[in-house]
Design a protein around this motif. Sequence first.
Motif, short mmCIF file in Angstrom:
data_model
loop_
_atom_site.label_atom_id
_atom_site.label_comp_id
_atom_site.label_asym_id
_atom_site.label_seq_id
_atom_site.Cartn_x
_atom_site.Cartn_y
_atom_site.Cartn_z
N VAL A 297 0.84 -1.21 0.00
CA VAL A 297 0.00 0.00 0.00
C VAL A 297 0.87 1.25 0.00
O VAL A 297 0.65 2.18 -0.79
CB VAL A 297 -0.97 0.00 1.20
N ILE A 298 1.88 1.28 0.87
CA ILE A 298 2.73 2.47 0.97
C ILE A 298 3.56 2.67 -0.29
O ILE A 298 3.67 3.79 -0.81
CB ILE A 298 3.61 2.40 2.23
N THR A 299 4.16 1.60 -0.80
CA THR A 299 4.98 1.76 -2.01
C THR A 299 4.12 2.13 -3.22
O THR A 299 4.54 2.95 -4.04
CB THR A 299 5.83 0.51 -2.31
N GLU A 300 2.93 1.57 -3.32
CA GLU A 300 2.04 1.94 -4.43
C GLU A 300 1.60 3.39 -4.30
O GLU A 300 1.51 4.11 -5.30
CB GLU A 300 0.81 1.02 -4.47
N LEU B 232 4.78 13.31 -3.20
CA LEU B 232 4.74 13.09 -1.76
C LEU B 232 5.82 12.12 -1.28
O LEU B 232 5.94 11.88 -0.08
CB LEU B 232 3.36 12.56 -1.34
N ALA B 233 6.58 11.56 -2.20
CA ALA B 233 7.58 10.56 -1.84
C ALA B 233 8.59 11.10 -0.82
O ALA B 233 8.98 10.38 0.11
CB ALA B 233 8.30 10.04 -3.07
N ILE B 234 9.00 12.33 -0.97
CA ILE B 234 9.97 12.92 -0.03
C ILE B 234 9.38 12.97 1.37
O ILE B 234 10.04 12.58 2.34
CB ILE B 234 10.39 14.33 -0.51
N PHE B 235 8.15 13.40 1.48
CA PHE B 235 7.47 13.46 2.78
C PHE B 235 7.30 12.06 3.37
O PHE B 235 7.54 11.84 4.56
CB PHE B 235 6.12 14.16 2.63
N ILE B 236 6.90 11.09 2.55
CA ILE B 236 6.70 9.72 3.01
C ILE B 236 8.01 9.14 3.54
O ILE B 236 8.06 8.53 4.61
CB ILE B 236 6.13 8.84 1.87
N VAL B 237 9.09 9.35 2.80
CA VAL B 237 10.40 8.84 3.21
C VAL B 237 10.83 9.51 4.52
O VAL B 237 11.34 8.84 5.43
CB VAL B 237 11.44 9.04 2.09
N PHE B 238 10.61 10.82 4.64
CA PHE B 238 10.95 11.52 5.87
C PHE B 238 10.21 10.93 7.06
O PHE B 238 10.81 10.62 8.10
CB PHE B 238 10.62 13.02 5.74
N ALA C 118 15.35 11.10 4.04
CA ALA C 118 15.56 9.96 4.93
C ALA C 118 16.58 10.30 6.02
O ALA C 118 16.38 9.98 7.19
CB ALA C 118 16.03 8.74 4.13
N ALA C 119 17.66 10.97 5.63
CA ALA C 119 18.69 11.35 6.61
C ALA C 119 18.13 12.32 7.64
O ALA C 119 18.38 12.17 8.84
CB ALA C 119 19.90 11.94 5.90
N CYS C 120 17.36 13.31 7.19
CA CYS C 120 16.77 14.28 8.11
C CYS C 120 15.76 13.61 9.05
O CYS C 120 15.74 13.89 10.25
CB CYS C 120 16.08 15.41 7.35
N GLY C 121 14.93 12.74 8.52
CA GLY C 121 13.97 12.03 9.34
C GLY C 121 14.66 11.18 10.40
O GLY C 121 14.28 11.18 11.57
N VAL D 88 11.88 -2.16 5.79
CA VAL D 88 11.48 -2.90 4.59
C VAL D 88 10.81 -1.97 3.59
O VAL D 88 11.05 -2.05 2.39
CB VAL D 88 10.55 -4.08 4.97
N ILE D 89 9.98 -1.07 4.10
CA ILE D 89 9.29 -0.13 3.22
C ILE D 89 10.30 0.81 2.55
O ILE D 89 10.21 1.08 1.35
CB ILE D 89 8.22 0.67 4.00
N LEU D 90 11.28 1.29 3.32
CA LEU D 90 12.28 2.19 2.75
C LEU D 90 13.13 1.47 1.69
O LEU D 90 13.50 2.08 0.69
CB LEU D 90 13.17 2.76 3.86
#
Length: 176
Positions: A9-12, A20-26, A68-71, A45-47
């Motif tokens: 669901v998340i990857t789709e 929104l990928a940047i926000f999701i990864v953060f 990802a690094a900031c998150g 696993v999602i990342l």
Amino acid sequence: MTLSEIINVITEFARDHQILAIFIVFILAFGESLAFISLLLPATVILLGLGALIGDNGLTFLPIWLAAACGAFLGDWLSYWFGFHYKNSVRHMWPISRRPEMLDRGHLFFERWGVWSVFIGRFFGPLRAVIPLVAGICAMPKHYFQLANLLSAMVWAFAILAPGAFGLSWLTQWMG
């Protein structure tokens, strides 16, 4: 919903809403690094899956990596803050209270490796959840913690995203 379904669901969603990928990864990296949430969230696993989307869908690596690094950095910083301000009372907070032995193991690891435990702990699931908390409880000097936190967040974010982002395209070219 199973773990596999959550990942799909998340990857789709990220594939369909690339803006929104940047926000999701953060958010995923933040949750994966935050002491209380990381015990509940299957973000690694999602990342890894989202890393594959970078190579597959033409997303630019740099902003995703920085997110990802900031998150990860902010998640560990907040965990350190909790430990620093609440000390041993975090042992009684949920979900740590359900597995207090994790805090004990993290403390032993921290005592053995000191500032290096912050860097090394980032790369090992259960330790990632408690080392920043223990560093705060032990009142590790903030500048040492933040330096190890920043460097490990940058390396971890690269290590989690790069295999999918670069490895799949390289493998495809090599096999083709």
